[in-house]
Design an enzyme around this catalytic site. Structure first.
Site, PDB file in Angstrom:
ATOM      1  N   ALA A  35     -80.013   1.808  54.920  1.00  0.00           N
ATOM      2  CA  ALA A  35     -78.812   1.285  55.586  1.00  0.00           C
ATOM      3  C   ALA A  35     -77.782   2.400  55.740  1.00  0.00           C
ATOM      4  O   ALA A  35     -77.737   3.317  54.926  1.00  0.00           O
ATOM      5  CB  ALA A  35     -78.212   0.154  54.754  1.00  0.00           C
ATOM      6  N   ASP A  36     -76.975   2.338  56.817  1.00  0.00           N
ATOM      7  CA  ASP A  36     -75.810   3.225  56.860  1.00  0.00           C
ATOM      8  C   ASP A  36     -74.609   2.419  56.370  1.00  0.00           C
ATOM      9  O   ASP A  36     -74.726   1.220  56.084  1.00  0.00           O
ATOM     10  CB  ASP A  36     -75.599   3.831  58.264  1.00  0.00           C
ATOM     11  CG  ASP A  36     -75.300   2.801  59.327  1.00  0.00           C
ATOM     12  OD1 ASP A  36     -74.866   1.670  58.995  1.00  0.00           O
ATOM     13  OD2 ASP A  36     -75.491   3.108  60.524  1.00  0.00           O
ATOM     14  N   SER A  37     -73.444   3.082  56.257  1.00  0.00           N
ATOM     15  CA  SER A  37     -72.326   2.381  55.624  1.00  0.00           C
ATOM     16  C   SER A  37     -71.867   1.179  56.453  1.00  0.00           C
ATOM     17  O   SER A  37     -71.410   0.182  55.915  1.00  0.00           O
ATOM     18  CB  SER A  37     -71.179   3.341  55.349  1.00  0.00           C
ATOM     19  OG  SER A  37     -70.884   4.062  56.513  1.00  0.00           O
ATOM     20  N   LEU A  38     -72.023   1.289  57.785  1.00  0.00           N
ATOM     21  CA  LEU A  38     -71.642   0.151  58.618  1.00  0.00           C
ATOM     22  C   LEU A  38     -72.605  -1.033  58.413  1.00  0.00           C
ATOM     23  O   LEU A  38     -72.208  -2.194  58.455  1.00  0.00           O
ATOM     24  CB  LEU A  38     -71.611   0.588  60.086  1.00  0.00           C
ATOM     25  CG  LEU A  38     -70.865  -0.291  61.075  1.00  0.00           C
ATOM     26  CD1 LEU A  38     -69.463  -0.627  60.602  1.00  0.00           C
ATOM     27  CD2 LEU A  38     -70.820   0.379  62.437  1.00  0.00           C
ATOM     28  N   ASP A  39     -73.886  -0.710  58.153  1.00  0.00           N
ATOM     29  CA  ASP A  39     -74.848  -1.781  57.846  1.00  0.00           C
ATOM     30  C   ASP A  39     -74.397  -2.578  56.628  1.00  0.00           C
ATOM     31  O   ASP A  39     -74.536  -3.803  56.588  1.00  0.00           O
ATOM     32  CB  ASP A  39     -76.233  -1.192  57.541  1.00  0.00           C
ATOM     33  CG  ASP A  39     -76.963  -0.727  58.790  1.00  0.00           C
ATOM     34  OD1 ASP A  39     -76.913  -1.441  59.805  1.00  0.00           O
ATOM     35  OD2 ASP A  39     -77.590   0.353  58.744  1.00  0.00           O
TER      36      ASP A  39
END
Ligand SMILES: NC(=O)c1ccc[n+]([C@@H]2O[C@H](COP(=O)([O-])OP(=O)(O)OC[C@H]3O[C@@H](n4cnc5c(N)ncnc54)[C@H](OP(=O)(O)O)[C@@H]3O)[C@@H](O)[C@H]2O)c1
Lengths: 79, 283
Positions: A35-39
């Site tokens: 995941a990225d931080s926005l995820d």
């Protein structure tokens, strides 16, 4: 597996497009599930919707693994 | 039985009439599809415009509405908002808000989402000036300009992100200014707020690009407005000497840039500043 855990895992699998067998309690959203931080923000939004709860920002920051989410939501929905 | 004399009531007249009605009905059904053949179609999109009571804001709201958007008009002068809403007649909502008031700003996006069913397009257009020489500038002049021109933009943009991320669609647009890029004597506070918007939006653009949400600025130069209407000839020619095009811009010309950035055609444009200034600054 509790009902909450099953619903959490379903959301994680759908949102991140990962294999079900990777979505274990100690799986870290960013490090293990890609995941990225926005995820992570979007996952919290999805949890809020699914469980009709509000997850305040400081609580959201402590939810970094699948298990964290399950624990938080089990408490939140039991209340 | 005597037939009516008028030709239109004769058998053939009726069939013309019927044909006319049938074509009309078809045309109406087809018109949505027909209009969407044109570029920059915004039918069904919801757009919140701040400062819609002002010169540029009105032009922007009209421009978006003309392309089919449902528009939310925000500002503090209720009468001006009412007037514009009456002109637009349909697909319009009035959402008064004082952007200097934190609680009111926080309530605006939820109110807009409730009224319009969402906010697909946010146009941060409201802005104020409180010009003064830097050495004489009061803290209050600094703070009030930054609060409306930058802090409110931050709060509104933050609040509408949830809906946009969920939809995987969104357009956040800020009306900056040429002086945010070039600077201007006497406008330290205003230029800081307009430059701040550009840097803030580039950062946000990078954060949400992967979710098909775009974030851009439009930077107008000298645009006709009540403010420029009161200038005398000498002041006007002084201004125009700086503009290669030799005239002021119009609100409609700024609105056209906003419509473009709001459209799906501009999907690959993000983190940009579109200058609408008659060549006054080529950057
Ligand atoms: N005109 C130009 O040449 C030019 C050039 C470059 C950039 N711009 C920018 O374009 C934008 C629009 O300018 P304009 O020429 O249309 O000016 P305007 O006619 O003075 O309009 C300003 C708008 O901002 C709103 N506003 C101001 N303070 C507010 C507050 N506390 N709460 C809510 N709304 C507030 C006003 O609403 P109420 O009156 O209802 O409070 C008004 O609708 C501004 O951001 C300006 O900096 C203009």
């Amino acid at each position: 597996m509790s009902d909450v855990a099953a619903r959490v895992k379903k959301i994680v699998i759908e949102h991140l497009g990962v294999d079900a067998d990777k979505v274990v309690d100690n799986a870290n959203f960013i490090e293990d599930l890609g995941a990225d931080s926005l995820d992570t923000v979007e996952l919290v939004m999805a949890f809020e919707e699914e469980f009709s709860v509000e997850i305040p920002d400081d609580a959201a920051e402590t939810i970094v693994t699948v298990g964290d989410a399950v624990t938080f939501l089990e408490k939140a929905t039991a209340a | 039985m005597a037939r009516p004399k008028s030709r239109i009531w004769s058998g053939r007249g009726w069939s013309y009439l019927r044909l006319f009605v049938a074509v009309g009905a078809k045309a109406k059904a087809a018109s949505a599809a027909f209009w969407s053949l044109f570029m920059f179609d915004l039918s069904g999109k919801t757009a919140l415009v701040t400062g819609a009571s002002g010169g540029l804001g009105q032009a922007i709201a009209r421009g978006l509405h003309r392309r089919g958007a449902i528009v939310g008009l925000s500002g503090t002068r209720r009468a001006a908002l009412d007037e514009l809403a009456a002109e637009l007649a349909t697909n319009v909502h009035i959402l008064p808000c004082d952007l200097a008031d934190k609680a009111a700003v926080e309530a605006l996006i939820p109110a807009a989402e409730a009224a319009m069913g969402g906010v697909d397009i946010l146009v941060n257009n409201a802005g104020v000036t409180k010009d003064n020489l830097f050495m004489r500038m009061k803290d209050e002049e600094w703070e009030s300009v930054l609060s409306v021109n930058l802090t409110a933009v931050f709060r509104l943009s933050r609040a509408c992100l949830k809906g946009m991320l969920r939809k995987r669609y969104g357009r956040i647009i800020g009306i900056s200014s040429v002086v945010g890029v070039t600077g201007n004597a006497g406008q330290g506070n205003y230029a800081a707020s307009k430059a701040g918007m550009i840097g803030m939006f580039k950062s946000l653009a990078a954060e949400v690009a992967s979710r098909s949400v775009t974030v851009n600025c439009v930077a107008p130069g000298f645009i006709e407005s009540p403010m420029t209407d009161v200038l005398n000839e000498k002041q006007k020619s002084g201004i125009l000497a700086q503009v290669p095009m030799g005239r002021l811009g119009t609100g409609a010309e700024v609105a056209a840039a906003v419509v473009y950035l709001a459209s799906s055609e501009a999907a690959y444009v993000t983190g940009q500043t579109l200058h609408v200034n008659g060549g006054m600054a080529m950057i």
